[in-house]
Design a protein around this motif. Sequence first.
Motif, PDB file in Angstrom:
ATOM      1  N   GLY A 198      19.341  31.233 -47.038  1.00 24.12           N
ATOM      2  CA  GLY A 198      19.021  29.887 -47.551  1.00 24.12           C
ATOM      3  C   GLY A 198      17.750  29.440 -46.860  1.00 24.12           C
ATOM      4  N   ALA A 199      16.669  29.294 -47.625  1.00 21.93           N
ATOM      5  CA  ALA A 199      15.357  29.072 -47.012  1.00 21.93           C
ATOM      6  C   ALA A 199      15.332  27.844 -46.102  1.00 21.93           C
ATOM      7  N   GLU A 200      15.823  26.718 -46.597  1.00 20.94           N
ATOM      8  CA  GLU A 200      15.774  25.513 -45.761  1.00 20.94           C
ATOM      9  C   GLU A 200      16.663  25.664 -44.531  1.00 20.94           C
ATOM     10  N   ARG A 201      17.849  26.218 -44.739  1.00 20.03           N
ATOM     11  CA  ARG A 201      18.776  26.403 -43.608  1.00 20.03           C
ATOM     12  C   ARG A 201      18.168  27.338 -42.557  1.00 20.03           C
ATOM     13  N   PHE A 202      17.530  28.412 -43.005  1.00 20.20           N
ATOM     14  CA  PHE A 202      16.920  29.366 -42.075  1.00 20.20           C
ATOM     15  C   PHE A 202      15.806  28.688 -41.276  1.00 20.20           C
ATOM     16  N   ILE A 203      14.895  28.029 -41.975  1.00 18.61           N
ATOM     17  CA  ILE A 203      13.719  27.443 -41.311  1.00 18.61           C
ATOM     18  C   ILE A 203      14.134  26.302 -40.390  1.00 18.61           C
ATOM     19  N   ARG A 204      15.075  25.481 -40.838  1.00 21.42           N
ATOM     20  CA  ARG A 204      15.568  24.379 -39.994  1.00 21.42           C
ATOM     21  C   ARG A 204      16.238  24.934 -38.736  1.00 21.42           C
ATOM     22  N   THR A 205      17.098  25.948 -38.920  1.00 21.04           N
ATOM     23  CA  THR A 205      17.831  26.509 -37.771  1.00 21.04           C
ATOM     24  C   THR A 205      16.874  27.205 -36.804  1.00 21.04           C
ATOM     25  N   ALA A 206      15.883  27.913 -37.342  1.00 18.78           N
ATOM     26  CA  ALA A 206      14.897  28.580 -36.485  1.00 18.78           C
ATOM     27  C   ALA A 206      14.148  27.560 -35.627  1.00 18.78           C
ATOM     28  N   ALA A 207      13.736  26.465 -36.262  1.00 16.74           N
ATOM     29  CA  ALA A 207      13.000  25.425 -35.532  1.00 16.74           C
ATOM     30  C   ALA A 207      13.891  24.771 -34.478  1.00 16.74           C
ATOM     31  N   GLU A 208      15.136  24.450 -34.855  1.00 18.00           N
ATOM     32  CA  GLU A 208      16.061  23.807 -33.913  1.00 18.00           C
ATOM     33  C   GLU A 208      16.395  24.729 -32.743  1.00 18.00           C
ATOM     34  N   ALA A 209      16.441  26.045 -32.997  1.00 19.34           N
ATOM     35  CA  ALA A 209      16.759  26.999 -31.925  1.00 19.34           C
ATOM     36  C   ALA A 209      15.603  27.152 -30.948  1.00 19.34           C
ATOM     37  N   GLY A 210      14.383  26.816 -31.408  1.00 22.82           N
ATOM     38  CA  GLY A 210      13.235  26.883 -30.516  1.00 22.82           C
ATOM     39  C   GLY A 210      12.146  27.862 -30.921  1.00 22.82           C
ATOM     40  N   MET A 211      12.202  28.372 -32.168  1.00 26.90           N
ATOM     41  CA  MET A 211      11.130  29.247 -32.637  1.00 26.90           C
ATOM     42  C   MET A 211       9.898  28.419 -33.003  1.00 26.90           C
ATOM     43  N   ASP A 212       8.749  29.087 -32.967  1.00 25.81           N
ATOM     44  CA  ASP A 212       7.486  28.383 -33.192  1.00 25.81           C
ATOM     45  C   ASP A 212       6.778  28.791 -34.485  1.00 25.81           C
ATOM     46  N   GLY A 213       7.160  29.917 -35.055  1.00 27.84           N
ATOM     47  CA  GLY A 213       6.476  30.364 -36.267  1.00 27.84           C
ATOM     48  C   GLY A 213       7.255  31.442 -36.983  1.00 27.84           C
ATOM     49  N   LEU A 214       6.724  31.828 -38.149  1.00 29.69           N
ATOM     50  CA  LEU A 214       7.396  32.783 -39.034  1.00 29.69           C
ATOM     51  C   LEU A 214       6.334  33.647 -39.708  1.00 29.69           C
ATOM     52  N   ILE A 215       6.555  34.979 -39.681  1.00 34.48           N
ATOM     53  CA  ILE A 215       5.686  35.936 -40.368  1.00 34.48           C
ATOM     54  C   ILE A 215       6.537  36.685 -41.387  1.00 34.48           C
ATOM     55  N   LEU A 216       6.104  36.664 -42.640  1.00 32.64           N
ATOM     56  CA  LEU A 216       6.814  37.365 -43.716  1.00 32.64           C
ATOM     57  C   LEU A 216       5.826  38.345 -44.359  1.00 32.64           C
ATOM     58  N   PRO A 217       5.809  39.601 -43.914  1.00 30.28           N
ATOM     59  CA  PRO A 217       4.771  40.528 -44.386  1.00 30.28           C
ATOM     60  C   PRO A 217       4.849  40.861 -45.872  1.00 30.28           C
ATOM     61  N   ASP A 218       6.015  40.634 -46.490  1.00 28.13           N
ATOM     62  CA  ASP A 218       6.129  40.946 -47.922  1.00 28.13           C
ATOM     63  C   ASP A 218       5.925  39.718 -48.805  1.00 28.13           C
ATOM     64  N   LEU A 219       5.505  38.608 -48.206  1.00 29.71           N
ATOM     65  CA  LEU A 219       5.302  37.379 -48.989  1.00 29.71           C
ATOM     66  C   LEU A 219       3.859  37.306 -49.470  1.00 29.71           C
ATOM     67  N   PRO A 220       3.618  37.474 -50.777  1.00 22.82           N
ATOM     68  CA  PRO A 220       2.239  37.361 -51.262  1.00 22.82           C
ATOM     69  C   PRO A 220       1.717  35.941 -51.060  1.00 22.82           C
ATOM     70  N   TYR A 221       0.419  35.845 -50.834  1.00 22.84           N
ATOM     71  CA  TYR A 221      -0.218  34.541 -50.635  1.00 22.84           C
ATOM     72  C   TYR A 221       0.118  33.591 -51.788  1.00 22.84           C
ATOM     73  N   GLU A 222       0.181  34.137 -53.009  1.00 25.35           N
ATOM     74  CA  GLU A 222       0.429  33.309 -54.183  1.00 25.35           C
ATOM     75  C   GLU A 222       1.826  32.690 -54.187  1.00 25.35           C
ATOM     76  N   GLU A 223       2.753  33.278 -53.412  1.00 18.94           N
ATOM     77  CA  GLU A 223       4.139  32.763 -53.370  1.00 18.94           C
ATOM     78  C   GLU A 223       4.439  31.993 -52.087  1.00 18.94           C
ATOM     79  N   LYS A 224       3.398  31.739 -51.311  1.00 17.57           N
ATOM     80  CA  LYS A 224       3.556  31.042 -50.032  1.00 17.57           C
ATOM     81  C   LYS A 224       4.183  29.659 -50.207  1.00 17.57           C
ATOM     82  N   GLY A 225       3.923  29.043 -51.386  1.00 19.22           N
ATOM     83  CA  GLY A 225       4.409  27.687 -51.642  1.00 19.22           C
ATOM     84  C   GLY A 225       5.911  27.530 -51.590  1.00 19.22           C
ATOM     85  N   GLU A 226       6.645  28.646 -51.703  1.00 22.50           N
ATOM     86  CA  GLU A 226       8.110  28.557 -51.630  1.00 22.50           C
ATOM     87  C   GLU A 226       8.581  28.220 -50.216  1.00 22.50           C
TER      88      GLU A 226
END
Length: 258
Positions: free
Chosen positions: A104-132
Motif C-alpha cells: 500500500g503506497a501511502e501506508r509504506f511511505i508513511r510507515t517508512a517516514a515514521e520509522a525514521g527513513m529519509d528517502g526512497l529509491i525505486l530503480p524500476d520506476l520510470p520517470y514518467e510514472e514518478k507521479g504515483e
Amino acid sequence: MSKVRQAFARGKAFIPFVTCGDPSLAVTEALVCAMAEAGADLIELGIPFSDPTAEGPVIQAANERALAGGVTTDKIFDMVRRLRARTDVPMVFMTYANVVFSYGAERFIRTAAEAGMDGLILPDLPYEEKGEFDPLCRQYGLDLISLVAPTSHERVRAIARAAEGFVYCVSSLGVTGVRSHITTDVGAMVRLVREERDIPCAVGFGISTPAQAAEMAAKSDGAIVGSAIVKLCAQYGADCVPPVTAYVREMVQAVHAL
C-alpha cells in the motif's frame, strides 16, 4: 535541507548498500551501525524482492537468501526503528515499485517516514510514472531519489529538474555488479544534471575498489557501492561485520580524501 542533502554537506559522500536480512536482520542492524561509525555518509537499505530486475547475480542471491530467511517489510521497519535509537546516519530504502504497491503506497511511505527513513529509491520506476509516489513522499517528508542512466540528454535534464535528495547516476547500462572498468562518461552526466539543478550527484553500479570510488567521486559528489559489500556478506555470513567495516573504512578514506 533534507537529511539526504546533508549527507553531502561536508564534501564527497560514500554510500554503502546492504540487503536487509542477509545473512539476518540482526547482522544487518549491526552492519548499519558499524558502517556509520566507519564514516559512511548515507546508507542504502535494500528491501528484498523476488524479482529484482536491476540487480546482478550477487544481489539477486542476497534477495533470495533474505526472503528464504523470513524477512518481511514489517520486520525491516521494526529494525529501522531500533536503528534510529542507535544512529542518526541518513538512510534510504532501495526497493522495487511492486514492494511499495503490495504494501500500500501511502501506508509504506508513511510507515517508512515514521520509522525514521529519509528517502526512497525505486530503480524500476520510470520517470514518467514518478507521479504515483512523488506527492506521497513529499507529504511525509521522504526524498524520492531519481536515477539517471547514460541515455538521451533531454531525458537526463527532465529527470534532474524534478529530482529530490540527490541524483543517482548509473555508471553502466545493465544490472548491478562489480566491473573492472567503468567506461561511461560520468562527468558529462553530472554536468547535464548541474546545468538544470543544484543537487548532489552520486555514482553507482560497478564500483568496488578505493581507486574506482575516488575516480567516480572526483567527477561527482559521491560513490555508491553495493555488490562488493553484499559479496562480503555472502562470503563471511554471520561474521561479516568486521570485514565489511574494514572495507567501508578504506572506501570512506578514498572518497573523503578528495
